[in-house]
Motif scaffolding. Structure first.
Motif, PDB file in Angstrom:
ATOM      1  N   LEU A  68       0.821  -1.209   0.000  1.00  0.00           N
ATOM      2  CA  LEU A  68       0.000   0.000   0.000  1.00  0.00           C
ATOM      3  C   LEU A  68       0.852   1.255   0.000  1.00  0.00           C
ATOM      4  CD1 LEU A  68      -2.789   1.387   0.196  1.00  0.00           C
ATOM      5  CD2 LEU A  68      -2.544   1.295   2.688  1.00  0.00           C
ATOM      6  N   ASP A  69       0.559   2.137  -0.942  1.00  0.00           N
ATOM      7  CA  ASP A  69       1.069   3.502  -0.957  1.00  0.00           C
ATOM      8  C   ASP A  69      -0.082   4.380  -0.491  1.00  0.00           C
ATOM      9  OD1 ASP A  69       1.906   6.086  -1.538  1.00  0.00           O
ATOM     10  OD2 ASP A  69       2.837   5.541  -3.451  1.00  0.00           O
ATOM     11  N   VAL A  70       0.045   5.016   0.670  1.00  0.00           N
ATOM     12  CA  VAL A  70      -1.080   5.761   1.238  1.00  0.00           C
ATOM     13  C   VAL A  70      -1.401   7.029   0.452  1.00  0.00           C
ATOM     14  CG1 VAL A  70      -0.713   4.842   3.564  1.00  0.00           C
ATOM     15  CG2 VAL A  70       0.375   7.002   2.898  1.00  0.00           C
ATOM     16  N   ARG A  71      -0.639   7.319  -0.587  1.00  0.00           N
ATOM     17  CA  ARG A  71      -0.993   8.431  -1.472  1.00  0.00           C
ATOM     18  C   ARG A  71      -2.067   8.038  -2.484  1.00  0.00           C
ATOM     19  NH1 ARG A  71       4.872   9.724  -3.726  1.00  0.00           N
ATOM     20  NH2 ARG A  71       4.873   7.442  -3.655  1.00  0.00           N
ATOM     21  N   ASP A  72      -2.336   6.738  -2.594  1.00  0.00           N
ATOM     22  CA  ASP A  72      -3.263   6.206  -3.593  1.00  0.00           C
ATOM     23  C   ASP A  72      -4.610   5.922  -2.934  1.00  0.00           C
ATOM     24  OD1 ASP A  72      -4.702   4.634  -5.411  1.00  0.00           O
ATOM     25  OD2 ASP A  72      -2.891   3.699  -6.220  1.00  0.00           O
ATOM     26  N   ALA A  73      -5.591   6.797  -3.151  1.00  0.00           N
ATOM     27  CA  ALA A  73      -6.895   6.656  -2.495  1.00  0.00           C
ATOM     28  C   ALA A  73      -7.595   5.362  -2.880  1.00  0.00           C
ATOM     29  CB  ALA A  73      -7.774   7.859  -2.837  1.00  0.00           C
ATOM     30  N   PHE A 113       8.370  18.346  -0.553  1.00  0.00           N
ATOM     31  CA  PHE A 113       7.321  19.024   0.209  1.00  0.00           C
ATOM     32  C   PHE A 113       5.970  18.351  -0.048  1.00  0.00           C
ATOM     33  CE2 PHE A 113       3.954  22.100   0.779  1.00  0.00           C
ATOM     34  CZ  PHE A 113       4.277  22.731   1.968  1.00  0.00           C
ATOM     35  N   ASP A 114       5.676  18.129  -1.324  1.00  0.00           N
ATOM     36  CA  ASP A 114       4.411  17.481  -1.672  1.00  0.00           C
ATOM     37  C   ASP A 114       4.347  16.065  -1.103  1.00  0.00           C
ATOM     38  OD1 ASP A 114       3.618  19.735  -3.028  1.00  0.00           O
ATOM     39  OD2 ASP A 114       4.132  18.960  -5.015  1.00  0.00           O
ATOM     40  N   LEU A 115       5.461  15.349  -1.155  1.00  0.00           N
ATOM     41  CA  LEU A 115       5.489  13.963  -0.671  1.00  0.00           C
ATOM     42  C   LEU A 115       5.152  13.874   0.807  1.00  0.00           C
ATOM     43  CD1 LEU A 115       6.327  10.938  -1.209  1.00  0.00           C
ATOM     44  CD2 LEU A 115       8.572  11.592  -0.327  1.00  0.00           C
ATOM     45  N   ILE A 116       5.800  14.700   1.632  1.00  0.00           N
ATOM     46  CA  ILE A 116       5.567  14.574   3.072  1.00  0.00           C
ATOM     47  C   ILE A 116       4.134  14.974   3.436  1.00  0.00           C
ATOM     48  CG2 ILE A 116       7.992  14.796   3.726  1.00  0.00           C
ATOM     49  CD1 ILE A 116       7.527  17.688   4.438  1.00  0.00           C
ATOM     50  N   HIS A 117       3.543  15.886   2.679  1.00  0.00           N
ATOM     51  CA  HIS A 117       2.153  16.256   2.965  1.00  0.00           C
ATOM     52  C   HIS A 117       1.176  15.207   2.442  1.00  0.00           C
ATOM     53  CE1 HIS A 117       2.467  20.305   4.766  1.00  0.00           C
ATOM     54  NE2 HIS A 117       3.668  20.241   4.212  1.00  0.00           N
ATOM     55  N   GLN A 118       1.488  14.613   1.305  1.00  0.00           N
ATOM     56  CA  GLN A 118       0.619  13.563   0.767  1.00  0.00           C
ATOM     57  C   GLN A 118       0.606  12.327   1.664  1.00  0.00           C
ATOM     58  OE1 GLN A 118       2.351  13.094  -3.096  1.00  0.00           O
ATOM     59  NE2 GLN A 118       1.290  14.864  -3.965  1.00  0.00           N
ATOM     60  N   ILE A 119       1.767  11.964   2.182  1.00  0.00           N
ATOM     61  CA  ILE A 119       1.838  10.779   3.038  1.00  0.00           C
ATOM     62  C   ILE A 119       1.338  11.097   4.446  1.00  0.00           C
ATOM     63  CG2 ILE A 119       3.422   9.174   4.183  1.00  0.00           C
ATOM     64  CD1 ILE A 119       5.111   9.199   1.637  1.00  0.00           C
ATOM     65  N   ARG A 122      -2.502  13.867   4.153  1.00  0.00           N
ATOM     66  CA  ARG A 122      -3.526  13.289   3.268  1.00  0.00           C
ATOM     67  C   ARG A 122      -3.679  11.794   3.521  1.00  0.00           C
ATOM     68  NH1 ARG A 122      -3.684  11.150  -2.024  1.00  0.00           N
ATOM     69  NH2 ARG A 122      -5.524  11.757  -3.246  1.00  0.00           N
ATOM     70  N   GLY A 123      -2.558  11.094   3.687  1.00  0.00           N
ATOM     71  CA  GLY A 123      -2.623   9.662   3.931  1.00  0.00           C
ATOM     72  C   GLY A 123      -3.362   9.337   5.221  1.00  0.00           C
ATOM     73  N   THR A 124      -3.049  10.078   6.290  1.00  0.00           N
ATOM     74  CA  THR A 124      -3.735   9.862   7.565  1.00  0.00           C
ATOM     75  C   THR A 124      -5.226  10.093   7.431  1.00  0.00           C
ATOM     76  OG1 THR A 124      -1.778  10.424   8.873  1.00  0.00           O
ATOM     77  CG2 THR A 124      -3.920  10.699   9.941  1.00  0.00           C
ATOM     78  N   PHE A 125      -5.600  11.158   6.740  1.00  0.00           N
ATOM     79  CA  PHE A 125      -7.019  11.460   6.542  1.00  0.00           C
ATOM     80  C   PHE A 125      -7.715  10.362   5.746  1.00  0.00           C
ATOM     81  CE2 PHE A 125     -10.451  13.253   3.968  1.00  0.00           C
ATOM     82  CZ  PHE A 125     -11.264  13.795   4.954  1.00  0.00           C
ATOM     83  N   LEU A 126      -7.121   9.952   4.628  1.00  0.00           N
ATOM     84  CA  LEU A 126      -7.782   8.987   3.746  1.00  0.00           C
ATOM     85  C   LEU A 126      -7.863   7.596   4.369  1.00  0.00           C
ATOM     86  CD1 LEU A 126      -6.375   9.968   0.222  1.00  0.00           C
ATOM     87  CD2 LEU A 126      -8.620  10.495   1.207  1.00  0.00           C
ATOM     88  N   VAL A 127      -6.796   7.162   5.035  1.00  0.00           N
ATOM     89  CA  VAL A 127      -6.824   5.841   5.672  1.00  0.00           C
ATOM     90  C   VAL A 127      -7.855   5.819   6.795  1.00  0.00           C
ATOM     91  CG1 VAL A 127      -5.503   4.190   7.052  1.00  0.00           C
ATOM     92  CG2 VAL A 127      -4.472   5.226   5.022  1.00  0.00           C
TER      93      VAL A 127
END
Length: 277
Positions: A68-73, A113-119, A122-127
């Motif tokens: 799982l890549d948590v950037r992938d909804a 910058f985008d990576l750390i925010h996406q993981i 965003r990742g915490t929110f989506l998971v």
């Protein structure tokens, strides 16, 4: 209360703190989904989702390794659905996956910058969001994020603004969801270490052997996480917690067993006042 028969969905579970939490739950006979990117052995870092799955089952639990890549909804939804199909539900969501970059504002690469925010955010929110429909059916549902207390001191923001924003963002997700889903009795809390933790990130990305010797082992975070997610969800939510404080409340008075190198001074982790160590 134990985790016997409970199902945990853990992101970033292939090594370090996530692995330690998985193995602590396995000792109770829990079902553990190890959701992480590491399917093949890394050239320098130990552990894959499959080796941790073997360790979970050897410790007495049941395991489901999921790439799982948590950037992938879409992948998050698929992983959660696979977990529910195998174990019948989800009782605990642990948002452990995280990326770090301590560069200052003019130095950090835009992609990093985008990576750390996406993981992180965003990742915490989506998971968390993907797990909530199933957590609503649990007898004692918990979401736990590995993120710091909301201490918005200028020095924390100024030292590494991009990273600080992302970690505080994880905490804000938990505090917001604690309020939003209180009527569902879903506990949402955060956990952060008092000291640096002896993980691969510390060894290879931050401070090397010297920092490792001033760290505690991941087991302290696993024991603190266990104490949190076995509490009654209805009455224990919306807290920003620090590992040794959690364990002191559980009656632990001797922390020497957690030292990576006993006898060495300990180093305060980021977002922790060094005077408290």
């Amino acid at each position: 209360m134990t985790l016997s028969g409970k199902t945990l969905f853990i992101t970033g579970g292939s090594r370090g703190i996530g692995q330690a939490i998985a193995l602590r739950a396995a000792r109770d006979g829990a079902n553990v989904i190890i959701a992480a990117k590491t399917a093949e052995p890394h050239r320098t870092l130990p552990g894959t989702i499959y080796t941790v799955a073997e360790e979970v089952e050897a410790a007495g639990g049941r395991a489901l390794p999921v790439v799982l890549d948590v950037r992938d909804a879409d992948a998050i939804e698929a992983a959660v659905n696979a977990a529910v199909a195998k174990f019948g539900g989800i009782d605990v969501c642990v948002n452990n996956a995280s990326a770090i970059d301590l560069s200052q504002s003019l130095d950090i690469d835009v992609k990093r910058f985008d990576l750390i925010h996406q993981i992180n955010v965003r990742g915490t929110f989506l998971v968390s969001r993907a797990c909530i429909p199933h957590l609503r059916k649990s007898e004692n549902p918990h979401i736990l994020a590995m993120s710091p207390p909301l201490d918005l001191r200028p020095e924390w923001l100024g030292a590494h603004l991009g990273y600080s924003m992302s970690k505080f963002g994880m905490t804000m997700v938990m505090m917001g969801m604690a309020n939003e889903f209180q009527s569902d009795s879903i506990a949402c809390n955060t956990l952060w270490p008092r000291t640096t933790i002896a993980t691969a990130a510390v060894e290879f990305a931050l401070g090397g052997e010297a920092m490792l010797r001033q760290s505690r082992t991941p087991q302290i975070m696993a024991d603190a996480a266990y104490a949190i997610i076995t509490k009654p969800a209805k009455s224990f939510t919306g807290h920003c917690l620090v590992d040794d404080s959690v364990l002191r409340d559980e009656g632990v008075i001797d922390f020497d067993c957690y030292a990576a190198a006993p006898g060495n001074p300990l180093m305060a982790d980021i977002f922790i006042d060094p005077a408290t160590v």
